[in-house]
Design a protein around this motif. Structure first.
Motif, PDB file in Angstrom:
ATOM      1  N   UNK A 669      49.758  53.604  30.200  1.00  0.00           N
ATOM      2  CA  UNK A 669      48.556  52.925  30.690  1.00  0.00           C
ATOM      3  C   UNK A 669      48.071  51.965  29.620  1.00  0.00           C
ATOM      4  N   UNK A 670      48.007  50.722  29.976  1.00  0.00           N
ATOM      5  CA  UNK A 670      47.554  49.676  29.062  1.00  0.00           C
ATOM      6  C   UNK A 670      46.041  49.527  29.207  1.00  0.00           C
ATOM      7  N   UNK A 671      45.349  49.429  28.058  1.00  0.00           N
ATOM      8  CA  UNK A 671      43.875  49.334  28.041  1.00  0.00           C
ATOM      9  C   UNK A 671      43.256  50.517  28.778  1.00  0.00           C
ATOM     10  N   UNK A 672      43.706  51.721  28.402  1.00  0.00           N
ATOM     11  CA  UNK A 672      43.329  52.949  29.108  1.00  0.00           C
ATOM     12  C   UNK A 672      41.817  53.133  29.180  1.00  0.00           C
ATOM     13  N   UNK A 673      41.092  52.807  28.098  1.00  0.00           N
ATOM     14  CA  UNK A 673      39.648  53.046  28.041  1.00  0.00           C
ATOM     15  C   UNK A 673      38.815  51.835  28.456  1.00  0.00           C
ATOM     16  N   UNK A 674      39.429  50.880  29.089  1.00  0.00           N
ATOM     17  CA  UNK A 674      38.695  49.687  29.523  1.00  0.00           C
ATOM     18  C   UNK A 674      38.590  49.671  31.043  1.00  0.00           C
ATOM     19  N   UNK A 675      37.852  48.688  31.553  1.00  0.00           N
ATOM     20  CA  UNK A 675      37.729  48.532  33.002  1.00  0.00           C
ATOM     21  C   UNK A 675      38.978  47.917  33.614  1.00  0.00           C
ATOM     22  N   UNK A 676      39.890  47.421  32.776  1.00  0.00           N
ATOM     23  CA  UNK A 676      41.100  46.747  33.253  1.00  0.00           C
ATOM     24  C   UNK A 676      42.353  47.597  33.025  1.00  0.00           C
ATOM     25  N   UNK A 677      42.182  48.894  33.136  1.00  0.00           N
ATOM     26  CA  UNK A 677      43.307  49.802  32.926  1.00  0.00           C
ATOM     27  C   UNK A 677      44.432  49.489  33.915  1.00  0.00           C
ATOM     28  N   UNK A 678      45.657  49.440  33.413  1.00  0.00           N
ATOM     29  CA  UNK A 678      46.812  49.058  34.229  1.00  0.00           C
ATOM     30  C   UNK A 678      47.976  50.006  33.940  1.00  0.00           C
ATOM     31  N   UNK A 679      48.682  50.393  35.002  1.00  0.00           N
ATOM     32  CA  UNK A 679      49.824  51.292  34.868  1.00  0.00           C
ATOM     33  C   UNK A 679      51.114  50.494  34.702  1.00  0.00           C
ATOM     34  N   UNK A 704      63.164  46.102  22.215  1.00  0.00           N
ATOM     35  CA  UNK A 704      62.348  46.376  21.030  1.00  0.00           C
ATOM     36  C   UNK A 704      62.612  47.789  20.517  1.00  0.00           C
ATOM     37  N   UNK A 705      62.533  47.939  19.195  1.00  0.00           N
ATOM     38  CA  UNK A 705      62.733  49.266  18.597  1.00  0.00           C
ATOM     39  C   UNK A 705      61.450  50.088  18.613  1.00  0.00           C
ATOM     40  N   UNK A 706      60.355  49.470  18.942  1.00  0.00           N
ATOM     41  CA  UNK A 706      59.095  50.197  19.065  1.00  0.00           C
ATOM     42  C   UNK A 706      58.172  49.478  20.021  1.00  0.00           C
ATOM     43  N   UNK A 707      57.426  50.217  20.836  1.00  0.00           N
ATOM     44  CA  UNK A 707      56.535  49.609  21.823  1.00  0.00           C
ATOM     45  C   UNK A 707      55.372  50.581  22.069  1.00  0.00           C
ATOM     46  N   UNK A 708      54.162  50.166  21.686  1.00  0.00           N
ATOM     47  CA  UNK A 708      52.990  51.043  21.800  1.00  0.00           C
ATOM     48  C   UNK A 708      51.820  50.289  22.425  1.00  0.00           C
ATOM     49  N   UNK A 709      51.286  50.767  23.554  1.00  0.00           N
ATOM     50  CA  UNK A 709      50.158  50.094  24.200  1.00  0.00           C
ATOM     51  C   UNK A 709      48.854  50.343  23.438  1.00  0.00           C
ATOM     52  N   UNK A 710      47.968  49.338  23.449  1.00  0.00           N
ATOM     53  CA  UNK A 710      46.636  49.512  22.895  1.00  0.00           C
ATOM     54  C   UNK A 710      45.754  50.228  23.922  1.00  0.00           C
ATOM     55  N   UNK A 711      44.708  50.864  23.439  1.00  0.00           N
ATOM     56  CA  UNK A 711      43.870  51.695  24.296  1.00  0.00           C
ATOM     57  C   UNK A 711      42.722  50.923  24.941  1.00  0.00           C
ATOM     58  N   UNK A 712      42.300  49.826  24.328  1.00  0.00           N
ATOM     59  CA  UNK A 712      41.149  49.077  24.834  1.00  0.00           C
ATOM     60  C   UNK A 712      41.512  47.662  25.295  1.00  0.00           C
ATOM     61  N   UNK A 713      42.465  47.044  24.634  1.00  0.00           N
ATOM     62  CA  UNK A 713      42.812  45.646  24.919  1.00  0.00           C
ATOM     63  C   UNK A 713      44.184  45.572  25.578  1.00  0.00           C
ATOM     64  N   UNK A 714      44.415  44.550  26.426  1.00  0.00           N
ATOM     65  CA  UNK A 714      45.661  44.474  27.212  1.00  0.00           C
ATOM     66  C   UNK A 714      46.840  43.914  26.421  1.00  0.00           C
ATOM     67  N   UNK A 715      47.162  44.567  25.312  1.00  0.00           N
ATOM     68  CA  UNK A 715      48.283  44.136  24.472  1.00  0.00           C
ATOM     69  C   UNK A 715      49.102  45.348  24.072  1.00  0.00           C
ATOM     70  N   UNK A 716      50.327  45.063  23.626  1.00  0.00           N
ATOM     71  CA  UNK A 716      51.204  46.101  23.107  1.00  0.00           C
ATOM     72  C   UNK A 716      51.676  45.694  21.722  1.00  0.00           C
ATOM     73  N   UNK A 717      51.652  46.655  20.786  1.00  0.00           N
ATOM     74  CA  UNK A 717      52.193  46.437  19.443  1.00  0.00           C
ATOM     75  C   UNK A 717      53.683  46.747  19.506  1.00  0.00           C
ATOM     76  N   UNK A 718      54.494  45.787  19.087  1.00  0.00           N
ATOM     77  CA  UNK A 718      55.939  45.960  19.185  1.00  0.00           C
ATOM     78  C   UNK A 718      56.581  45.745  17.829  1.00  0.00           C
TER      79      UNK A 718
END
Length: 791
Positions: A669-679, A704-718
């Motif tokens: 779930x991307x941006x899990x704690x926001x109003x724009x949570x997306x699966x 990618x060798x690593x992929x982690x969604x952020x909890x509040x903003x709609x981005x992923x750290x890769x």
């Protein structure tokens, strides 16, 4: 030599105004401006004063608005910029430039001007000029004034604004502190604790020094005094109890502490520490004894251990290894003859004598405390004491259509059980107070009654149920009794049944076993086993499923189900319906795996996996190609594992959402704690990660060798350790898979920013911290050290 009482007048002890019971407890008010909080230095382990007549040390204050409406001389406080002016009814300014204003109900006002406090009388004129760091108004026209000399506070006691009572020099003296203990309205006398150069003493407002300032501590214990005041004093490591005439009730001694036990009756508790060795390393090997004494020095009771509250106004003490009960007056209720006493604030006292247990109860006629009967064992139970009709009819609801079978257990008269108790307890003396001194105990003020407490009792290896008054509720004919939901599970001659606390039959004593099955979507139920058949009743005995040849709640599989009951017949499994009164799914399944969140069930039949809908019908989904089927986290979709070990995803109706092509598939779930949570789905292939949307469409192929969604903003750290020379760098991508921050950063994480709680991105690189807003606009750059200090 004992210090003499000093005074400007001669004290005749025989003519001293005796102090009547007069303090109704201190109504302590908060510290307002420079008004000192008056501390009642008292502690208690028993009853507080109830009928005293001493006044409160604090006088009532009021708001400025209320003062303007009710001032006895119609004076008013009017705001003038940052200050207040006090004006009369003609508008004439009587006092100006006031702040930190506190009005009193009698019209007096404490206020500040030019950094100092003064006191204004009800006529608007100054009682004390603005020259003090604090002013406290006390009863009987007394005032405590305070000034600071550097960091040191100096106090003075003044009467009527002019008569300087203390210090006797008529001026402030260094390291003098004054604290009022109480004011006796009946005799118009106030008492004060005085601290001089670190030592404390006692004075009154008659310019009399009652106790010179020679002690390290002086605390008033008796807050509702009669003829005498009782104070705990300390001198070095010694503690004692004395009155205002310096007569010691308890001499100064080491290793003892003194406290109130009953303020109304002037009963004090002296606790003594007894150490096995005076070596400090061994001091924890000792014990504490307590002694209760009256103010006249009479010893009421001595206890080898601490006196502790047993129940309400009753207390436990010990002598020679035995325990007894006293009341709050220190009078013995039960002598110290018991091996053990079980106490509790919400239950009667249980005593143990000669290995037997009894209930301490109060005779409603004589008000004496007695232990009438003894039992082999007592166990209190927390259960509603209601009849079967009350249990079966919830409040404001009609009784269920189900009728309760009257296949009763053996009927037993309560009289027979009572006779059994009487015969068994004949060897034990009825324990009650019968000595001359104890017979004078006034029991009427003891609040001791526990009508709703019930006990499972054991007598002559049989169990029954009694209440706190020793009334037999269920006779002593059972091999076992234990609480089971709202009923009591009883066992007799290897057969089980269920009774109410009022000895009514919930289930007859004819069953081989009775078990409780708890279900998330219904009240707990009873499963009754008789021979090779089982039946179901609800928690109050209403029949649900008649005796049937099925084995209910079969196997460990039951733990996987929240709304179903599994049945077993000849090693094959089926399911009961939602009402649990009939078989919904026939016993033809080899295994039930999971109950899914949409109430469908994953099962196995004839060697193949199938999916049953909520009505128990097999859904037209071919699961034969999969070795494993599980429900995904926070989703109704199914994760499947193919024969080759690859994973994919099916929808609840069996449609392939993600083909089984990946080493792993997980929903994120991307941006899990926001109003724009997306699966989304994160997929792994050959140790590379990619991203699919909630429809299974590829956004990023596994690279990618690593992929982690952020909890509040709609981005992923890769991370892409193979793409550059520095394997430790990370970047940022958006939900569409676009790289929005290149792989130049040591770390990227979310954080709150400043006071507006804005979520920002913190990006660290080359010992620099870059702070970006949600639109990836640079807000600030600083060194890592500066960021650490400021955040």
């Amino acid at each position: 030599m004992k210090p003499a009482v000093t005074t400007t007048d001669t004290i005749d002890v025989n003519k001293t105004l005796y102090l009547k019971k007069s303090l109704k407890g201190f109504l302590i008010k908060p510290l307002v401006a420079a008004i000192f909080m008056i501390s009642a230095l008292t502690t208690s382990t028993a009853a507080l004063a109830s009928d005293c007549s001493c006044s409160s040390n604090s006088l009532p204050t009021m708001t400025i608005e209320d003062s303007n409406d009710t001032h006895p001389n119609q004076l008013a406080l009017k705001a003038n910029k940052a200050y207040y002016q006090l004006t009369n009814q003609n508008g004439q300014v009587l006092q100006d430039r006031l702040y930190d204003v506190t009005p009193y109900e009698d019209g007096r006002i404490i206020a500040k001007r030019d950094g100092r406090f003064g006191l204004i009388g009800a006529d608007g004129q100054l009682i004390f000029d603005f020259a003090y760091d604090a002013i406290e108004i006390l009863p009987a026209d007394l005032y405590r004034l305070s000034k600071y000399q550097g960091a040191i506070s100096m106090d003075a006691l003044v009467k009527g604004g002019k008569d300087w009572l203390y210090p006797a020099s008529g001026k402030f003296e260094n390291k003098v502190a004054i604290e009022q203990l109480y004011h006796d309205e009946t005799n118009d006398i106030s008492y004060f604790k005085v601290t001089e150069k670190g030592k404390v003493g006692l004075i009154n407002d008659k310019k009399q020094t009652l106790v010179p300032s020679i002690y390290d501590e002086l605390n008033l214990l008796d807050t509702c005094p009669n003829e005498r005041l009782f104070m705990m004093v300390k001198s070095g490591d010694k503690t004692g109890l004395m009155d205002q005439y310096q007569k010691f009730v308890v001499p100064l001694a080491t290793n003892q502490s003194i406290d109130n036990f009953n303020r109304d009756e002037q009963v004090f508790k002296v606790s003594k520490n007894h150490y096995s060795s005076y070596n400090s390393d061994d001091r924890d090997e000792g014990f504490i004894s307590d002694t209760l004494i009256k103010g006249n020095g009479k010893t009421l009771v001595e206890s080898d251990s601490p006196i502790t509250n047993a129940s309400n106004n009753l207390y436990q003490f010990s002598q020679a290894g035995k325990y007894g009960i006293i009341n709050s007056d220190g009078k013995i209720i039960l002598p110290a003859s018991f091996e053990y006493i079980s106490t509790g604030s919400d239950a009667p006292i249980i005593v143990t004598q000669k290995g037997k247990q009894g209930i301490l109860r109060q005779d409603q006629t004589t008000k004496q405390f007695i232990v009438a009967n003894y039992y082999d064992q007592l166990q209190s139970i927390d259960i509603a004491d209601r009849s079967l009709a009350e249990l079966q009819t919830p409040p404001e609801e009609e009784q269920s259509e189900y009728a309760v079978s009257d296949d009763a257990a053996e009927a037993v008269e309560g009289v027979e059980a009572a006779e059994a108790v009487e015969e068994t307890t004949a060897d034990y003396d009825q324990t009650e107070v019968d000595s001359a001194e104890e017979a004078e105990v006034d029991y009427t003020d003891n609040d001791y009654g526990f009508d709703n407490t019930l006990y499972v009792a054991k007598l002559n290896n049989k169990f029954g149920l009694i209440d706190a008054e020793d009334n037999v509720r269920i006779p002593f004919f059972y091999d076992e009794i234990s609480q089971s939901m709202n009923a009591l599970l009883v066992k007799k001659n290897q057969e089980y049944g269920l009774l109410t606390t009022q000895n009514e039959t919930v289930a007859g004593i004819v069953f081989d076993s009775i078990a409780v099955i708890e279900n998330a979507e219904s009240e707990p139920l009873y499963i009754l086993t008789q021979g090779d058949k089982q039946s179901i009743i609800d928690s109050v005995g209403r029949p649900i499923l008649p005796l049937s040849p099925y084995r209910l709640a079969a196997g460990e599989e039951e733990s996987q189900f929240e709304s179903r009951i599994i049945v077993d017949k000849n090693g094959k499994y089926g399911l009961l319906n939602d009402r649990y009164d009939a078989v919904l799914v026939p016993t033809s399944y080899e295994k039930f795996d999971y109950e899914l969140s949409n109430k469908s069930i994953l099962a196995q039949k004839d060697g193949r996996k199938v999916l049953l809908d909520s009505s128990g019908q097999i859904m037209p989904i071919d699961l034969s190609a999969y070795t494993e089927v599980t429900e995904m986290y926070a989703s109704e979709n199914l994760k499947v594992v193919a024969q080759n070990g690859k994973q994919g995803v099916l929808t609840p109706n069996g449609k392939v959402l993600i083909a089984p092509l990946y080493d792993s598939v997980d929903n994120i779930m991307l941006a899990y704690y926001s109003d724009n949570r997306t699966d989304y789905y994160m997929v792994e292939l050959d140790e590379r990660y990619g991203l699919l949307d909630d429809k299974g469409k590829t956004i990023i192929k596994p690279k990618y060798t690593g992929l982690n969604p952020l909890q509040y903003l709609p981005f992923l750290v890769v991370s892409d350790y193979d793409s550059g020379a520095d394997y430790s760098k990370v970047g940022l991508i958006n939900a569409q898979g676009k790289v929005v921050k290149a792989f130049n950063y040591d770390a990227i994480y979310e954080s709150y920013y400043d006071d507006d709680q804005q979520i920002v991105l913190i990006m660290l690189t080359n010992n620099k911290v870059q702070i970006y807003n949600q639109d990836l606009k640079l807000i600030e750059t600083m060194s890592a050290e500066e960021y650490e200090q400021s955040h």
